[in-house]
Design a protein around this motif. Structure first.
Motif, PDB file in Angstrom:
ATOM      1  N   ILE A   1      50.372  37.974  54.935  1.00  0.00           N
ATOM      2  CA  ILE A   1      49.764  36.780  54.679  1.00  0.00           C
ATOM      3  C   ILE A   1      48.607  36.920  54.421  1.00  0.00           C
ATOM      4  N   ALA A   2      47.659  37.171  55.817  1.00  0.00           N
ATOM      5  CA  ALA A   2      46.892  37.118  56.097  1.00  0.00           C
ATOM      6  C   ALA A   2      46.140  38.714  55.310  1.00  0.00           C
ATOM      7  N   LEU A   3      46.819  39.746  54.975  1.00  0.00           N
ATOM      8  CA  LEU A   3      46.893  41.036  54.173  1.00  0.00           C
ATOM      9  C   LEU A   3      46.124  40.801  53.136  1.00  0.00           C
ATOM     10  N   LEU A   4      47.067  39.999  52.143  1.00  0.00           N
ATOM     11  CA  LEU A   4      46.904  39.988  50.612  1.00  0.00           C
ATOM     12  C   LEU A   4      45.978  39.157  50.546  1.00  0.00           C
ATOM     13  N   THR A   5      45.512  37.998  51.217  1.00  0.00           N
ATOM     14  CA  THR A   5      44.503  37.002  51.309  1.00  0.00           C
ATOM     15  C   THR A   5      42.958  37.715  51.232  1.00  0.00           C
ATOM     16  N   VAL A   6      42.982  38.569  52.067  1.00  0.00           N
ATOM     17  CA  VAL A   6      41.774  40.195  52.546  1.00  0.00           C
ATOM     18  C   VAL A   6      41.403  40.728  51.285  1.00  0.00           C
ATOM     19  N   LEU A   7      42.920  41.181  50.673  1.00  0.00           N
ATOM     20  CA  LEU A   7      42.916  41.764  49.903  1.00  0.00           C
ATOM     21  C   LEU A   7      42.558  41.409  48.340  1.00  0.00           C
ATOM     22  N   ALA A   8      42.732  40.165  48.143  1.00  0.00           N
ATOM     23  CA  ALA A   8      42.379  38.719  46.716  1.00  0.00           C
ATOM     24  C   ALA A   8      40.940  38.561  46.563  1.00  0.00           C
ATOM     25  N   MET A   9      40.518  38.349  48.138  1.00  0.00           N
ATOM     26  CA  MET A   9      39.094  37.999  48.338  1.00  0.00           C
ATOM     27  C   MET A   9      38.034  39.179  47.919  1.00  0.00           C
ATOM     28  N   LEU A  10      38.497  40.760  48.745  1.00  0.00           N
ATOM     29  CA  LEU A  10      37.939  41.927  48.541  1.00  0.00           C
ATOM     30  C   LEU A  10      38.092  42.194  46.818  1.00  0.00           C
ATOM     31  N   ALA A  11      39.087  41.699  46.083  1.00  0.00           N
ATOM     32  CA  ALA A  11      39.127  42.170  44.569  1.00  0.00           C
ATOM     33  C   ALA A  11      38.301  40.880  43.602  1.00  0.00           C
ATOM     34  N   PHE A  12      38.075  40.121  44.008  1.00  0.00           N
ATOM     35  CA  PHE A  12      37.409  38.594  43.462  1.00  0.00           C
ATOM     36  C   PHE A  12      36.035  39.482  43.716  1.00  0.00           C
ATOM     37  N   ALA A  13      35.548  39.604  44.819  1.00  0.00           N
ATOM     38  CA  ALA A  13      33.961  39.765  44.909  1.00  0.00           C
ATOM     39  C   ALA A  13      33.988  41.625  44.464  1.00  0.00           C
ATOM     40  N   GLY A  14      34.638  42.283  44.332  1.00  0.00           N
ATOM     41  CA  GLY A  14      34.830  43.472  43.382  1.00  0.00           C
ATOM     42  C   GLY A  14      34.377  43.660  42.047  1.00  0.00           C
ATOM     43  N   ASN A  15      35.261  42.851  41.463  1.00  0.00           N
ATOM     44  CA  ASN A  15      34.336  41.810  40.194  1.00  0.00           C
ATOM     45  C   ASN A  15      33.438  42.062  40.044  1.00  0.00           C
ATOM     46  N   SER A  16      32.348  41.446  40.929  1.00  0.00           N
ATOM     47  CA  SER A  16      31.076  40.947  40.911  1.00  0.00           C
ATOM     48  C   SER A  16      29.960  42.869  40.781  1.00  0.00           C
ATOM     49  N   LEU A  17      30.605  43.388  42.059  1.00  0.00           N
ATOM     50  CA  LEU A  17      30.064  44.731  41.856  1.00  0.00           C
ATOM     51  C   LEU A  17      30.808  45.478  40.594  1.00  0.00           C
ATOM     52  N   LEU A  18      31.400  45.181  40.082  1.00  0.00           N
ATOM     53  CA  LEU A  18      32.204  46.614  39.373  1.00  0.00           C
ATOM     54  C   LEU A  18      31.122  45.767  37.826  1.00  0.00           C
ATOM     55  N   CYS A  19      31.315  44.902  38.095  1.00  0.00           N
ATOM     56  CA  CYS A  19      30.717  44.877  36.633  1.00  0.00           C
ATOM     57  C   CYS A  19      29.121  45.081  36.678  1.00  0.00           C
ATOM     58  N   ARG A  20      27.788  44.803  38.161  1.00  0.00           N
ATOM     59  CA  ARG A  20      27.008  44.881  37.981  1.00  0.00           C
ATOM     60  C   ARG A  20      26.748  46.215  38.392  1.00  0.00           C
ATOM     61  N   LEU A  21      27.101  47.283  39.112  1.00  0.00           N
ATOM     62  CA  LEU A  21      27.576  48.396  38.568  1.00  0.00           C
ATOM     63  C   LEU A  21      27.375  49.171  37.435  1.00  0.00           C
ATOM     64  N   ALA A  22      28.158  48.959  36.107  1.00  0.00           N
ATOM     65  CA  ALA A  22      28.721  49.228  34.931  1.00  0.00           C
ATOM     66  C   ALA A  22      27.137  48.916  34.099  1.00  0.00           C
ATOM     67  N   LEU A  23      26.844  47.174  34.779  1.00  0.00           N
ATOM     68  CA  LEU A  23      25.654  46.937  33.490  1.00  0.00           C
ATOM     69  C   LEU A  23      24.316  47.318  34.004  1.00  0.00           C
ATOM     70  N   LYS A  24      24.411  47.948  35.452  1.00  0.00           N
ATOM     71  CA  LYS A  24      22.967  47.995  35.389  1.00  0.00           C
ATOM     72  C   LYS A  24      22.729  49.711  36.138  1.00  0.00           C
ATOM     73  N   GLY A  25      24.157  50.884  37.021  1.00  0.00           N
ATOM     74  CA  GLY A  25      23.790  51.624  36.873  1.00  0.00           C
ATOM     75  C   GLY A  25      24.284  52.723  35.707  1.00  0.00           C
ATOM     76  N   THR A  26      24.567  52.264  34.307  1.00  0.00           N
ATOM     77  CA  THR A  26      25.839  52.965  33.608  1.00  0.00           C
ATOM     78  C   THR A  26      24.361  52.775  32.197  1.00  0.00           C
ATOM     79  N   ALA A  27      25.328  53.418  31.023  1.00  0.00           N
ATOM     80  CA  ALA A  27      24.442  52.981  29.589  1.00  0.00           C
ATOM     81  C   ALA A  27      25.484  51.814  28.936  1.00  0.00           C
ATOM     82  N   LEU A  28      26.610  51.363  29.638  1.00  0.00           N
ATOM     83  CA  LEU A  28      27.534  50.238  28.887  1.00  0.00           C
ATOM     84  C   LEU A  28      26.417  49.302  27.828  1.00  0.00           C
ATOM     85  N   ASP A  29      27.465  48.677  27.495  1.00  0.00           N
ATOM     86  CA  ASP A  29      26.354  47.216  27.285  1.00  0.00           C
ATOM     87  C   ASP A  29      27.920  46.100  27.585  1.00  0.00           C
ATOM     88  N   ALA A  30      27.194  44.972  27.206  1.00  0.00           N
ATOM     89  CA  ALA A  30      27.765  43.819  28.525  1.00  0.00           C
ATOM     90  C   ALA A  30      29.089  43.353  27.298  1.00  0.00           C
TER      91      ALA A  30
END
Length: 282
Positions: free
Chosen positions: A6-35
């Motif tokens: 349960i603890a491991l899956l909870t950590v993975l889920a939180m990392l995934a949710f935070a990962g959405n922000s990081l991936l979106c910011r990386l794509a729109l700040k560091g690459t030419a892809l449009d929003a």
């Protein structure tokens, strides 16, 4: 389910949710892809991933969900993407999370759910933190981007509220993501003049949709039924913190005093509301 799992899956889920922000910011700040393209690819990849998961699980081929929920899902995803064109990962995650929680707390108040004095204090503190975060100043985030992220948070809060009792979560989300694809395609058509493709950005959008959204939601819905409501709400306080640390460590974003103070107020205020809710049920 064993506590360690349960603890491991909870950590993975939180990392995934935070990962959405990081991936979106990386794509729109560091690459030419449009929003708009990021939004379309993310939604389509999530729909495909959830459909494949259902097929593997033998969940049948029926499509659940509804068009209203799909529209709120699209509004969230679009606002999220356009906000991250200029917002830092941690700031965006904090505004999103604060708006989601404020929407759900507001719904509870409108439905007659009372708040204790400590919970009112927590709500005022959280709202003050979000206000402080977007007040004009040298280190203030762009106002339009902040408003877009707050709108995305309200949309996600509504989507979450509509999902209560809507049936099996993975099946419902799969149907809603599928229905959201035409909305995202329409947005891409309307903003065709701003179209810009980038392979790295496209890959970020695919991972954001298929993994940190699709698989992330499956993990969360599998584990949340084993958590107390207060625990489930509390662990989500870690998402903006993880996103901020990831933004600093992986994207080179600065850690401002404004973000620290705003984070302490918003997350501390929400924690007071959650704690008071748990005390009221005890």
């Amino acid at each position: 389910m064993p506590r360690t799992r349960i603890a491991l899956l909870t950590v993975l889920a939180m990392l995934a949710f935070a990962g959405n922000s990081l991936l979106c910011r990386l794509a729109l700040k560091g690459t030419a892809l449009d929003a708009s393209t990021f939004t379309l690819v993310r939604i389509a990849a999530a729909a495909l991933a959830l459909w494949l998961i259902l097929r593997v699980r033998g969940g049948g081929s029926g499509v659940a969900g509804n068009w209203t929920s799909a529209l709120t899902l699209f509004v969230y995803a679009a606002g999220f993407s356009f906000a991250y064109v200029r917002l830092a990962a941690g700031t965006g995650a904090l505004l999103l999370f604060g708006a989601v929680q404020a929407t759900m707390i507001g719904y509870g108040l409108a439905s007659g759910e009372p708040l204790r004095i400590g919970q009112w204090a927590g709500l005022v503190l959280a709202l003050a933190g979000m206000t402080w975060l977007v007040l004009p100043g040298v280190s203030a985030p762009p106002l339009l981007s902040s408003v877009l992220m707050l709108g995305a948070g309200v949309a996600w809060g509504i989507y979450s509220l509509r999902g209560r009792g809507a049936g099996e979560p993975v099946v419902t989300n799969a149907g809603n993501f599928l229905r959201a694809v035409p909305f995202a395609a329409g947005l891409s058509t309307l903003t065709l003049a701003q179209f810009s493709f980038d392979g790295t950005g496209f890959a970020c959008a695919v991972v954001s949709g298929a993994v940190t959204s699709g698989v992330g939601y499956v993990i969360w819905y599998a584990v949340v039924k084993h958590l107390r409501a207060a625990t489930a709400a509390s662990v989500q306080l870690s998402v903006p913190v993880i996103a901020a640390l990831g933004g600093i460590g992986l994207l080179g974003e600065p850690l401002s005093a404004r973000l620290v103070v705003g984070s302490a107020a918003v997350l501390g205020g929400i924690a007071l509301v959650v704690a008071g809710r748990q005390a009221a049920k005890a």
